[in-house]
Design a protein around this motif. Structure first.
Motif, short mmCIF file in Angstrom:
data_model
loop_
_atom_site.label_atom_id
_atom_site.label_comp_id
_atom_site.label_asym_id
_atom_site.label_seq_id
_atom_site.Cartn_x
_atom_site.Cartn_y
_atom_site.Cartn_z
N LEU A 210 -13.98 15.06 -38.76
CA LEU A 210 -12.97 15.66 -38.36
C LEU A 210 -12.02 14.88 -37.29
CD1 LEU A 210 -13.72 19.47 -38.09
CD2 LEU A 210 -12.35 18.25 -39.79
N ALA A 211 -12.94 14.15 -36.51
CA ALA A 211 -12.41 13.46 -35.45
C ALA A 211 -11.82 12.27 -35.90
CB ALA A 211 -13.72 12.91 -34.10
N ALA A 212 -12.15 11.66 -36.94
CA ALA A 212 -11.53 10.56 -37.70
C ALA A 212 -10.53 10.91 -38.45
CB ALA A 212 -12.44 9.75 -38.62
N GLY A 213 -10.30 12.00 -38.59
CA GLY A 213 -8.88 12.75 -39.27
C GLY A 213 -9.11 12.77 -40.69
N LEU A 214 -8.42 13.82 -41.35
CA LEU A 214 -8.33 14.24 -42.88
C LEU A 214 -6.92 13.88 -43.26
CD1 LEU A 214 -11.02 17.02 -43.50
CD2 LEU A 214 -11.25 14.50 -44.08
N GLU A 215 -6.64 13.44 -44.23
CA GLU A 215 -5.46 13.30 -44.58
C GLU A 215 -4.79 14.87 -45.17
OE1 GLU A 215 -2.41 10.93 -47.84
OE2 GLU A 215 -4.36 10.11 -47.37
#
Length: 359
Positions: A210-215
């Motif tokens: 989640l911290a890295a991000g989901l498109e």
């Protein structure tokens, strides 16, 4: 962790949990917290480890079903204690908003709770919807919450069709889905197969993803299962699912007719046998859904270990597979799964007849 190691605490806490001693369990955790223990470490390295140990002890017949439920309830109370912030504690930094839910039919909620509390410790605003969340209720919640992502939890592979429906429904309203739990396979293979936007094997990993991000997916019409899984076009999964009650009933009748001992079962033995038959059909259907032999053979070998621990020979499942094979003789994929299951149980000749003899 100051004063006590995670391993030492886990051993002491396990004894309290296994003995049903909630007071001692909570006191141990309070003492660890007061000594400066990190709550995330307690959740991931201690509580989660104990829950796995509870499951293993039940499988080995060292805990009864009632004891397993009691131990899990105490473990859940420990999570509640760890999730309660100290008075005057500084608020965590704010990140985004996520929703954590178990798929419809999934009642193992503790793994999802662990993820929820780790995310809160990391600064996420989390809406925890609990066990057995229907996809339509999940989507309705998304319309109101504007979540950045959904974390979907499932422990039982038999819930994979429901998980698939939830994944596609969430993505249709533009919300990415991060899948987790034993149902999705040790390497996340079923999460990828069902089109999830990500997979994580545990709470820490989920927080990192989640911290890295989901498109965020674009709005789209809900996909049909066959769009992701073309093999479903043969209708074997649908037909086996619809015939579940008949398959279980006929298999029980076959066993009663051809194995004299079954006719002498008492009510409890009959009930337990019916449960095993129902689980076998459910896992056969799930394996048909994802078209994966390993899912079915893994269930059979695990069940054989459970039965052996309770004094029932694992090969006693072979007549069950034979009866089911006779009933689904027109379903090539189902027959292949049943034949592979017989081989996994140690029968070198493959298929057997319903009385347990080789064909």
């Amino acid at each position: 962790m100051t004063g006590v190691t995670p391993d030492a605490l886990r051993d002491d806490l396990w004894k309290a949990v296994a003995d049903g001693d909630e007071g001692t369990a909570l006191a141990l955790v309070r003492r660890a917290l007061s000594s400066g223990a990190d709550p995330e470490t307690l959740l991931v390295d201690v509580v989660a480890g104990i829950q796995r140990r509870i499951g293993a002890a039940w499988a080995a017949d060292r805990l009864s079903v009632a004891q397993e439920h009691a131990a899990t309830a105490i473990n859940d109370r420990v999570v509640t204690l760890l999730a309660t912030p100290d008075e005057g504690a500084k608020p965590s930094p704010r990140r985004g908003r996520v929703v954590v839910a178990c798929v419809e039919g999934e009642w193992h909620a503790l793994p999802a709770r662990l993820v929820t509390e780790v995310l809160r410790l990391r600064g996420w605003r989390v809406g925890f919807l609990g066990a057995r969340t229907p996809a339509r209720h999940l989507v309705n919640h998304l319309h109101r919450s504007a979540a950045d992502a959904v974390l979907l939890s499932s422990s039982l592979p038999t819930r994979l069709p429901a998980a698939h429906a939830a994944v596609t429904a969430c993505q249709a309203v533009g919300t990415p889905v991060l899948a987790g739990g034993a149902a999705f396979g040790p390497d996340g293979r079923y999460a990828r197969l069902l089109g999830a936007d990500g997979w994580a094997p545990g709470a820490r990993e989920a927080a990192d993803v989640l911290a890295a991000g989901l498109e965020r997916p674009g709005n789209a019409a809900v996909r049909h299962p066959v769009d992701d899984l073309p093999h479903l076009a043969d209708q074997e999964y649908a037909l086996v699912t619809r015939a579940r009650s008949r398959l279980v009933g006929q298999t029980f009748a076959d066993l009663s007719e051809r194995i004299p001992a079954v006719r002498r079962y008492d009510d409890e033995q009959r009930e337990r046998t019916a449960e095993v038959l129902a689980h076998t059909v459910d896992f056969l259907a799930a394996a048909l859904y994802v078209d994966d032999t390993d899912l079915f053979t893994g269930f059979l070998t695990w069940t054989a270990e459970i039965l052996t621990a309770r004094g029932v020979p694992g090969p006693s499942l072979l007549p069950v597979l034979a009866s089911l094979g006779e009933q689904v003789h027109d379903f090539p994929r189902a027959r292949r799964l049943l034949d592979d299951g017989a081989l996994a149980l140690g029968d070198p000749t493959g298929p057997v007849t319903a009385d347990g003899s080789s064909r």
